[in-house]
Design a protein around this motif. Structure first.
Motif, PDB file in Angstrom:
ATOM      1  N   ASP A  78       0.802  -1.302  -0.004  1.00 59.95           N
ATOM      2  CA  ASP A  78       0.477   0.359   0.198  1.00 59.95           C
ATOM      3  C   ASP A  78       1.161   1.020   0.011  1.00 59.95           C
ATOM      4  OD1 ASP A  78      -2.518   1.329   0.262  1.00 59.95           O
ATOM      5  OD2 ASP A  78      -1.598   1.653   2.762  1.00 59.95           O
ATOM      6  N   ASP A  83      -0.471  -2.244  -5.767  1.00 60.91           N
ATOM      7  CA  ASP A  83      -2.190  -2.851  -6.130  1.00 60.91           C
ATOM      8  C   ASP A  83      -1.933  -4.274  -6.297  1.00 60.91           C
ATOM      9  OD1 ASP A  83      -3.027  -0.749  -5.602  1.00 60.91           O
ATOM     10  OD2 ASP A  83      -4.336  -0.136  -7.788  1.00 60.91           O
ATOM     11  N   ARG A  87      -3.725  -7.078  -3.322  1.00 59.28           N
ATOM     12  CA  ARG A  87      -4.516  -8.313  -3.317  1.00 59.28           C
ATOM     13  C   ARG A  87      -4.173  -9.307  -3.792  1.00 59.28           C
ATOM     14  NH1 ARG A  87      -8.294  -9.133  -7.786  1.00 59.28           N
ATOM     15  NH2 ARG A  87      -8.220 -11.350  -8.989  1.00 59.28           N
ATOM     16  N   MET A 155      -4.116  -2.281   5.235  1.00 58.85           N
ATOM     17  CA  MET A 155      -4.206  -1.179   4.242  1.00 58.85           C
ATOM     18  C   MET A 155      -5.047   0.007   5.775  1.00 58.85           C
ATOM     19  SD  MET A 155      -4.927  -1.648   1.314  1.00 58.85           S
ATOM     20  CE  MET A 155      -6.083  -0.482   0.082  1.00 58.85           C
ATOM     21  N   LEU A 213     -16.207  -5.021   3.816  1.00 56.89           N
ATOM     22  CA  LEU A 213     -15.238  -3.852   3.107  1.00 56.89           C
ATOM     23  C   LEU A 213     -15.480  -4.361   1.161  1.00 56.89           C
ATOM     24  CD1 LEU A 213     -12.163  -6.561   5.217  1.00 56.89           C
ATOM     25  CD2 LEU A 213     -12.515  -3.972   4.984  1.00 56.89           C
ATOM     26  N   LEU A 219     -11.885  -0.596  -2.095  1.00 58.88           N
ATOM     27  CA  LEU A 219     -10.679  -2.213  -1.996  1.00 58.88           C
ATOM     28  C   LEU A 219     -11.663  -3.253  -3.145  1.00 58.88           C
ATOM     29  CD1 LEU A 219     -11.163  -2.218   1.975  1.00 58.88           C
ATOM     30  CD2 LEU A 219      -9.352  -1.540   0.600  1.00 58.88           C
ATOM     31  N   TYR A 222      -9.863  -5.285  -5.070  1.00 56.75           N
ATOM     32  CA  TYR A 222      -9.855  -6.229  -4.620  1.00 56.75           C
ATOM     33  C   TYR A 222     -10.526  -7.988  -4.301  1.00 56.75           C
ATOM     34  CZ  TYR A 222      -5.727  -2.893  -3.406  1.00 56.75           C
ATOM     35  OH  TYR A 222      -5.126  -1.753  -4.068  1.00 56.75           O
TER      36      TYR A 222
END
Length: 461
Positions: A78, A83, A87, A155, A213, A219, A222
Motif C-alpha cells: 500500500d 496494487d 491483491r 490498508m 470491505l 477496495l 481486490y
C-alpha cells in the motif's frame, strides 16, 4: 532525540490503535461473558470452560499468529502503491487462513482424549467435552475472519474489525443468556449454550467483515476475479515464511499460559478457576498492548515501504513508549483493586458454592498482584514483536520467545507450582519470569536489526 520526538507520534498511534484495541477487547469480552455467565452455574463449570478454552487458545494463537503475515505485506504494498502485491497478499492469505481454520478445528476436535491424561478433575472433563466440540468449530470462522482483518489493518482501515466485533458482541450476549439459562422457549443448555453463542457470533463477524470491505469503493478491485489459478507457490511460500514463525511466536506464549491452566488444574478446581479469573483480567488489559502491536506492525511496514529507516525507529519507539505508559496505569489498578475484581466472576451469595467461591476469590486476588507486575513486560514484548514483524524479521524472534517462555519461564512455573507451597502463585511467578526475559531480548533484537538497516541505508547513499 528529545521526548517530544516520540510523543508527537502518539496521536497517529492512537488513531490506528484504538479501533484495534476495541476489536480485541470485543474478542475478549465474548470469552469473558461466557465466564461471567457460566461462573453463576458453579466453580466446576467455570473450570470446564477454562479447560476447554485452553485447547482453543492454542489453536487460535496459531491462526492469529499466522494471519499477521498478511498485514506487513499489504501495508508495504500500500505504501509503495503496488496494487498487485496488495491483491496477491489478500487472496493468498485468505485462502491459507481458510485451510488453516479447517485444520485447527479437526486437530482440536480429535484432541479431546488428551484431557484424561492431564490430571484434571473428572467432573471438569465431563463438562468440558461437549463445550469443546462447539467452540472448536468456531475456529473456522474465527481464522477466516482474521484473513479479512489483517488485510484491512494492512490498508490502515482498522475500524472495520471494530465494527464487526461490536456487532458480534451485541448478538452474543442475548444468545448466551437464553441458551445458558433456558429462557423462554429455549432449553437450558449450560456451558454448551455458551459455546453455541460463540459459534454464532463468530460466523456473524465473518459475514459483516466481508460485506463492509467489499462495499468500500476503493477496495472493490481486490474483491473481484478471484480464481484458484491465480494462486502461486512463490507467494504462498512468502506468506508461510512470515506467518509460520509468527504463529510459533504467539503459540509459545499462549501455550505457556495454557500450561498455567493445566498446572493449576493439577492443584484443584479452585486454583484452576482462580487462574482463569486472573488470566481473563490480564488478557483484557493485554488487548491494549495487542492493539499497539498492530499499530507498530502497520507503521513500521509503511516506513519500510518508504525506505525511511530512521523514521521507522522513531515510530516504533513512540509505540513502545505509549504502551509502557498505559500498561503502568493498568498495573496500578490491579494492585489497588486486586481483592475486589475477582468477586465479579462468582456468585458469593450461593450457599452451596460459598466455601469454594471464597477460596477462588482469595487465590485470584493474589494472582492479580503478579499480573500487575508483568503488565509492563507483557506489553513491551507484544509491541516489539509487532515492530519486528513490520520489518519482516520473524525467525530469530521465534527462537527468542521459545527460550524465554519454555527454557526459562515454564520450568520456574512447574517447580514453584508443583513442588512448593506457593501453588498457583508460584505458577504465575514463572509467567512473570518468562515475559520479562522475552521483553528484554526482543528489544535487543529490534535495536540490532534497525541499526543494521540504518547503516545499510547510509552505505547505499
Amino acid at each position: 532525540m528529545s521526548l517530544a520526538t516520540y510523543t508527537k507520534e502518539f496521536s497517529q498511534n492512537i488513531k490506528l490503535a484504538y479501533p484495534v484495541i476495541l476489536g480485541m477487547i470485543g474478542h475478549t469480552l465474548i470469552q469473558i461473558v461466557d465466564k461471567l455467565m457460566v461462573g453463576r452455574l458453579g466453580s466446576a463449570e467455570l473450570a470446564a470452560v477454562s479447560l476447554g478454552n485452553s485447547f482453543i487458545f492454542i489453536a487460535m494463537s496459531i491462526g492469529i499468529g499466522f494471519s499477521t503475515a498478511i498485514t506487513p505485506i499489504v501495508a508495504e504494498g500500500d505504501a509503495a502503491k503496488d496494487d498487485g502485491q496488495v491483491r496477491s497478499a489478500f487472496h493468498h492469505g485468505l485462502f491459507l487462513c481458510t485451510v488453516l481454520g479447517i485444520s485447527m478445528f479437526a486437530i482440536v476436535y480429535f484432541s479431546k482424549p488428551l484431557m484424561h491424561f492431564m490430571g484434571q478433575p473428572e467432573e471438569v472433563i465431563v463438562l468440558a467435552g461437549p463445550y469443546l466440540d462447539w467452540v472448536a468449530f468456531s475456529l473456522i470462522p474465527m481464522i477466516v475472519y482474521q484473513g479479512y482483518k489483517q488485510f484491512a489493518d494492512g490498508m490502515s482501515l482498522t475500524k472495520f474489525s471494530m465494527y464487526a466485533i461490536v456487532l458480534a458482541n451485541i448478538i452474543h450476549v442475548p444468545i448466551n443468556f437464553v441458551l445458558i439459562y433456558g429462557i423462554w422457549i429455549f432449553p437450558k443448555m449450560g456451558i454448551v449454550g455458551a459455546a453455541m453463542g460463540t459459534v454464532i457470533s463468530r460466523i456473524v463477524m465473518v459475514l459483516v467483515m466481508h460485506f463492509m470491505l467489499s462495499r468500500k469503493k476503493e477496495l472493490d478491485k481486490y474483491f473481484h476475479g478471484f480464481s484458484f489459478s491465480e494462486l502461486k507457490k512463490s507467494v504462498i511460500r512468502k506468506i508461510i515464511a512470515i506467518g509460520g514463525p509468527s504463529a510459533m511466536q504467539m503459540l509459545f506464549e499462549v501455550a505457556l499460559f495454557t500450561a498455567s491452566v493445566w498446572l493449576c488444574g493439577n492443584l484443584g478446581k479452585t486454583s484452576q478457576a482462580a487462574n482463569e479469573i486472573a488470566l481473563s483480567l490480564a488478557t483484557l488489559t493485554y488487548m491494549f498492548a495487542m492493539g499497539f502491536s498492530v499499530t507498530a506492525m502497520i507503521r513500521v511496514s509503511n516506513q519500510r515501504g518508504f525506505n525511511d529507516f530512521r523514521k521507522l525507529i522513531v515510530v516504533a519507539r513512540s509505540v513502545f513508549l505509549i504502551t509502557i505508559l498505559i500498561e503502568t496505569v493498568f498495573a496500578l489498578l490491579f494492585i489497588v483493586f486486586h481483592a475486589y475484581l475477582p468477586q465479579f466472576f462468582l456468585d458469593t451469595d450461593n450457599g452451596l458454592q460459598a466455601h469454594d467461591n471464597l477460596e477462588v476469590i482469595s487465590i485470584a486476588s493474589e494472582l492479580l498482584i503478579i499480573a500487575a507486575l508483568f503488565q509492563l513486560f507483557d506489553g513491551v514484548q507484544a509491541v516489539v514483536l509487532g515492530a519486528l514483524r513490520g520489518v519482516q524479521d520473524v525467525k530469530i524472534p521465534m527462537y527468542i520467545t521459545f527460550v524465554a517462555y519454555w527454557v526459562f519461564g515454564f520450568p520456574i512455573s512447574f517447580y514453584l507450582g508443583q513442588f512448593t507451597k506457593l501453588g498457583a502463585f508460584g505458577v504465575w511467578i514463572g509467567l512473570l519470569a518468562g515475559l520479562a526475559a522475552a521483553a528484554i531480548f526482543l528489544y535487543l533484537r529490534f535495536n540490532f536489526v534497525t541499526q543494521k538497516l540504518v547503516k545499510e541505508e547510509l552505505v547505499d547513499r
